[in-house]
Motif scaffolding. Structure first.
Motif, PDB file in Angstrom:
ATOM      1  N   ARG A  31       0.836  -1.207   0.000  1.00 53.63           N
ATOM      2  CA  ARG A  31       0.000   0.000   0.000  1.00 53.63           C
ATOM      3  C   ARG A  31       0.865   1.249   0.000  1.00 53.63           C
ATOM      4  O   ARG A  31       0.577   2.214  -0.682  1.00 53.63           O
ATOM      5  CB  ARG A  31      -0.930   0.001   1.209  1.00 53.63           C
ATOM      6  CG  ARG A  31      -2.075  -0.948   1.067  1.00 53.63           C
ATOM      7  CD  ARG A  31      -2.987  -0.872   2.254  1.00 53.63           C
ATOM      8  NE  ARG A  31      -4.054  -1.849   2.131  1.00 53.63           N
ATOM      9  CZ  ARG A  31      -4.742  -2.326   3.133  1.00 53.63           C
ATOM     10  NH1 ARG A  31      -4.493  -1.895   4.363  1.00 53.63           N
ATOM     11  NH2 ARG A  31      -5.689  -3.212   2.934  1.00 53.63           N
ATOM     12  N   PHE A  32       1.947   1.253   0.796  1.00 54.78           N
ATOM     13  CA  PHE A  32       2.867   2.388   0.816  1.00 54.78           C
ATOM     14  C   PHE A  32       3.501   2.578  -0.549  1.00 54.78           C
ATOM     15  O   PHE A  32       3.629   3.699  -1.034  1.00 54.78           O
ATOM     16  CB  PHE A  32       3.953   2.187   1.872  1.00 54.78           C
ATOM     17  CG  PHE A  32       5.027   3.232   1.822  1.00 54.78           C
ATOM     18  CD1 PHE A  32       4.777   4.500   2.313  1.00 54.78           C
ATOM     19  CD2 PHE A  32       6.261   2.941   1.270  1.00 54.78           C
ATOM     20  CE1 PHE A  32       5.757   5.469   2.257  1.00 54.78           C
ATOM     21  CE2 PHE A  32       7.247   3.907   1.212  1.00 54.78           C
ATOM     22  CZ  PHE A  32       6.993   5.177   1.714  1.00 54.78           C
ATOM     23  N   ARG A  34       2.271   1.781  -3.438  1.00 53.31           N
ATOM     24  CA  ARG A  34       1.263   2.308  -4.345  1.00 53.31           C
ATOM     25  C   ARG A  34       1.104   3.812  -4.134  1.00 53.31           C
ATOM     26  O   ARG A  34       1.024   4.571  -5.086  1.00 53.31           O
ATOM     27  CB  ARG A  34      -0.065   1.588  -4.128  1.00 53.31           C
ATOM     28  CG  ARG A  34      -1.076   1.874  -5.195  1.00 53.31           C
ATOM     29  CD  ARG A  34      -2.355   1.083  -5.020  1.00 53.31           C
ATOM     30  NE  ARG A  34      -2.131  -0.300  -4.668  1.00 53.31           N
ATOM     31  CZ  ARG A  34      -2.837  -0.962  -3.767  1.00 53.31           C
ATOM     32  NH1 ARG A  34      -3.823  -0.367  -3.122  1.00 53.31           N
ATOM     33  NH2 ARG A  34      -2.583  -2.215  -3.499  1.00 53.31           N
ATOM     34  N   LYS A  35       1.088   4.263  -2.882  1.00 51.64           N
ATOM     35  CA  LYS A  35       0.986   5.692  -2.593  1.00 51.64           C
ATOM     36  C   LYS A  35       2.225   6.422  -3.076  1.00 51.64           C
ATOM     37  O   LYS A  35       2.140   7.532  -3.601  1.00 51.64           O
ATOM     38  CB  LYS A  35       0.788   5.916  -1.096  1.00 51.64           C
ATOM     39  CG  LYS A  35      -0.570   5.517  -0.595  1.00 51.64           C
ATOM     40  CD  LYS A  35      -0.686   5.727   0.889  1.00 51.64           C
ATOM     41  CE  LYS A  35      -2.005   5.212   1.403  1.00 51.64           C
ATOM     42  NZ  LYS A  35      -2.121   5.332   2.858  1.00 51.64           N
ATOM     43  N   PHE A  36       3.400   5.819  -2.891  1.00 48.05           N
ATOM     44  CA  PHE A  36       4.649   6.424  -3.345  1.00 48.05           C
ATOM     45  C   PHE A  36       4.663   6.533  -4.866  1.00 48.05           C
ATOM     46  O   PHE A  36       5.105   7.545  -5.407  1.00 48.05           O
ATOM     47  CB  PHE A  36       5.829   5.596  -2.847  1.00 48.05           C
ATOM     48  CG  PHE A  36       7.157   6.210  -3.146  1.00 48.05           C
ATOM     49  CD1 PHE A  36       7.543   7.379  -2.525  1.00 48.05           C
ATOM     50  CD2 PHE A  36       8.015   5.623  -4.061  1.00 48.05           C
ATOM     51  CE1 PHE A  36       8.769   7.959  -2.804  1.00 48.05           C
ATOM     52  CE2 PHE A  36       9.237   6.187  -4.344  1.00 48.05           C
ATOM     53  CZ  PHE A  36       9.614   7.365  -3.708  1.00 48.05           C
ATOM     54  N   SER A  37       4.161   5.517  -5.570  1.00 42.62           N
ATOM     55  CA  SER A  37       4.084   5.566  -7.025  1.00 42.62           C
ATOM     56  C   SER A  37       3.134   6.666  -7.482  1.00 42.62           C
ATOM     57  O   SER A  37       3.402   7.350  -8.472  1.00 42.62           O
ATOM     58  CB  SER A  37       3.618   4.226  -7.592  1.00 42.62           C
ATOM     59  OG  SER A  37       4.559   3.233  -7.325  1.00 42.62           O
ATOM     60  N   LEU A  38       2.059   6.854  -6.770  1.00 40.46           N
ATOM     61  CA  LEU A  38       1.127   7.922  -7.099  1.00 40.46           C
ATOM     62  C   LEU A  38       1.777   9.286  -6.882  1.00 40.46           C
ATOM     63  O   LEU A  38       1.613  10.197  -7.703  1.00 40.46           O
ATOM     64  CB  LEU A  38      -0.135   7.782  -6.240  1.00 40.46           C
ATOM     65  CG  LEU A  38      -1.310   8.647  -6.612  1.00 40.46           C
ATOM     66  CD1 LEU A  38      -1.812   8.300  -8.015  1.00 40.46           C
ATOM     67  CD2 LEU A  38      -2.426   8.460  -5.603  1.00 40.46           C
ATOM     68  N   LEU A  39       2.543   9.417  -5.818  1.00 38.25           N
ATOM     69  CA  LEU A  39       3.267  10.655  -5.561  1.00 38.25           C
ATOM     70  C   LEU A  39       4.290  10.920  -6.666  1.00 38.25           C
ATOM     71  O   LEU A  39       4.418  12.059  -7.146  1.00 38.25           O
ATOM     72  CB  LEU A  39       3.952  10.575  -4.199  1.00 38.25           C
ATOM     73  CG  LEU A  39       4.772  11.784  -3.784  1.00 38.25           C
ATOM     74  CD1 LEU A  39       3.860  12.969  -3.515  1.00 38.25           C
ATOM     75  CD2 LEU A  39       5.578  11.449  -2.551  1.00 38.25           C
TER      76      LEU A  39
END
Length: 139
Positions: A31-32, A34-39
């Motif tokens: 999940r982290f 995925r959030k980092f990739s979105l950032l």
């Protein structure tokens, strides 16, 4: 201990790990990520937009109106000249005036106008954009 009919069931290492909850940590890590990739995606999109503004800005102002922007880094040498430009282009050139020396002999000219940054700074911006896009999409 055990009678002949009862056999003790062998416990495998992954069963013990599942009981301990290691998979919860793995899911949290994914999940982290995925959030980092979105950032990273949003950062690369912002830098791509900034680079496109840098490239388009000489075409957006009248031809041959910005010839020699040479100056000193950290000083607004051409503030009066940039104040007459429309909104996004005045900001792009003002940021370039603050962050780059803008020497005419080291700058690209498009549409008869000097770019907001010199060739070296333009290459740095392009490298940031390409690097972020590679990290984002080749992960």
């Amino acid at each position: 201990m055990f009678s002949g009919r009862e056999k003790r069931r062998r416990v495998f290492w992954w069963e013990e790990s599942i009981r301990r909850g290691w998979w919860i940590r793995v899911v949290a890590m994914l999940r982290f990520r995925r959030k980092f990739s979105l950032l990273l995606f949003f950062a690369s999109a912002l830098f791509l937009l900034w680079f496109l503004l840098l490239v388009v800005s000489p075409f957006a102002v009248p031809s041959a109106s910005l010839r020699d922007l040479s100056g000193t880094v950290g000083v607004s040498d051409n503030a009066a000249l940039f104040s007459r430009l429309p909104f996004p282009w005045s900001q792009v050139y003002s940021i370039g005036d603050q962050m780059c020396h803008q020497r005419a002999d080291r700058s690209f000219f498009l549409n008869g106008n000097e770019m907001a940054f010199c060739a070296r700074c333009t290459g740095v911006w392009l490298g940031i954009v390409v690097g972020l896009l590679c990290i984002t999409f080749l992960e």
